[in-house]
Scaffold this motif. Structure first.
Motif, PDB file in Angstrom:
ATOM      1  N   ARG A  29      -4.032  16.834  -3.404  1.00  0.00           N
ATOM      2  CA  ARG A  29      -2.729  17.319  -3.870  1.00  0.00           C
ATOM      3  C   ARG A  29      -2.138  18.365  -2.941  1.00  0.00           C
ATOM      4  N   GLY A  78      -1.408  26.924 -18.128  1.00  0.00           N
ATOM      5  CA  GLY A  78      -1.133  25.497 -17.999  1.00  0.00           C
ATOM      6  C   GLY A  78      -1.666  24.832 -16.752  1.00  0.00           C
ATOM      7  N   LEU A  79      -2.577  25.484 -16.037  1.00  0.00           N
ATOM      8  CA  LEU A  79      -3.168  24.877 -14.849  1.00  0.00           C
ATOM      9  C   LEU A  79      -4.478  24.182 -15.197  1.00  0.00           C
ATOM     10  N   PRO A  80      -4.809  23.089 -14.512  1.00  0.00           N
ATOM     11  CA  PRO A  80      -6.150  22.512 -14.678  1.00  0.00           C
ATOM     12  C   PRO A  80      -7.194  23.467 -14.116  1.00  0.00           C
ATOM     13  N   ASP A 110      -7.871  23.939 -10.299  1.00  0.00           N
ATOM     14  CA  ASP A 110      -6.966  24.713  -9.445  1.00  0.00           C
ATOM     15  C   ASP A 110      -7.436  26.156  -9.294  1.00  0.00           C
ATOM     16  N   GLY A 139       1.348  25.254  -9.915  1.00  0.00           N
ATOM     17  CA  GLY A 139       1.679  24.886 -11.287  1.00  0.00           C
ATOM     18  C   GLY A 139       3.047  24.304 -11.512  1.00  0.00           C
ATOM     19  N   GLU A 147       4.268  21.611 -10.627  1.00  0.00           N
ATOM     20  CA  GLU A 147       4.219  20.186 -10.959  1.00  0.00           C
ATOM     21  C   GLU A 147       3.794  19.938 -12.403  1.00  0.00           C
ATOM     22  N   THR A 148       3.292  20.974 -13.069  1.00  0.00           N
ATOM     23  CA  THR A 148       2.897  20.815 -14.476  1.00  0.00           C
ATOM     24  C   THR A 148       4.086  20.950 -15.423  1.00  0.00           C
ATOM     25  N   LEU A 149       5.242  21.353 -14.874  1.00  0.00           N
ATOM     26  CA  LEU A 149       6.449  21.501 -15.698  1.00  0.00           C
ATOM     27  C   LEU A 149       7.570  20.635 -15.127  1.00  0.00           C
TER      28      LEU A 149
END
Length: 228
Positions: free
Chosen positions: A43, A136-138, A141, A177, A179-181
């Protein structure tokens, strides 16, 4: 400063011991981050390769300083002798003090190998805080973010790295992060704010435990005085 002022022996070697400790800590964090980058290289390839190149460069630099063969090949001592007198004397003293650690390479190597396990506890605490705050991050990360943020906040610009660490966490979490939103307006700014909040909460957590440790140390010292 605390160690140097209370060192009864060679203060120069005391300074070098602190410097070596920081370098070993840097190598440990780079090793931990290099392992973490294996999970995010698909990524964020540029980030991962930058970390790997930095880690390799620092490692090679340490080998150049400690390897007798490479030092002889590069004529390191001759290079020092051509420096201006004061600078040459300082570099020679520094070099002599650093070489004292060449006899302890096995212990240093074992510490470096064990460091990812040790730092995993710290990274794990940040992961739990991140989930509690809803960053909200995996979790993968954080394996790359936390070591880089720790290296950054160790730069001696502000007391305790305040401000530097928040900038590092905010920037990295915003980058990782966003890309998580998907489709959320100002997603990058939202993640940056979450990153700063995470950094502050983590600092308060560390300060609280450090304060508790300090109080226990003072209590133990008082008990020892009473027993004398």
């Amino acid at each position: 400063v605390y160690i140097v002022e209370r060192c009864s022996g060679d203060r120069f070697r005391a300074v070098v011991s602190i410097l070596v400790d920081r370098i070993i800590g840097l190598l440990s964090l780079l090793l931990a981050c290099s392992i973490g980058c294996l999970f995010i290289v698909t990524r964020f390839p540029e980030f991962a390769w930058t970390v790997w190149i930095c880690a390799l460069s620092v490692f090679v630099g340490c080998i150049l300083l400690l390897s007798p063969g490479l030092r002889s090949l590069l004529r390191f001592e001759m290079l020092i002798s051509h420096l201006p007198k004061r600078l040459g004397k300082f570099v020679a003293q520094l070099d002599d003090a650093v070489l004292q650690y060449r006899d302890n390479l096995k212990g240093i190597g074992l510490w470096l190998l064990a460091s990812p396990l040790i730092y995993s506890l710290l990274i794990g605490s940040v992961i739990l805080m991140g989930h509690a705050l809803g960053v909200g991050l995996p979790w993968t990360d954080y394996l790359a973010i936390v070591p880089v943020a720790m290296v950054t906040q160790a730069i001696p610009m502000m007391p305790g790295g305040w401000g530097i660490g928040e900038l590092a966490y905010g920037t990295l979490i915003a980058e990782f992060g966003v890309e998580t939103l998907p489709g959320v307006p100002d997603a990058e700014q939202i993640m940056r704010t979450r990153g700063v909040a995470l950094s502050v909460v983590h600092r308060i957590h560390v300060m609280a435990w450090s304060l508790l440790g300090g109080l226990l140390m003072l209590w133990d010292r008082q008990l020892n005085r009473d027993n004398l």
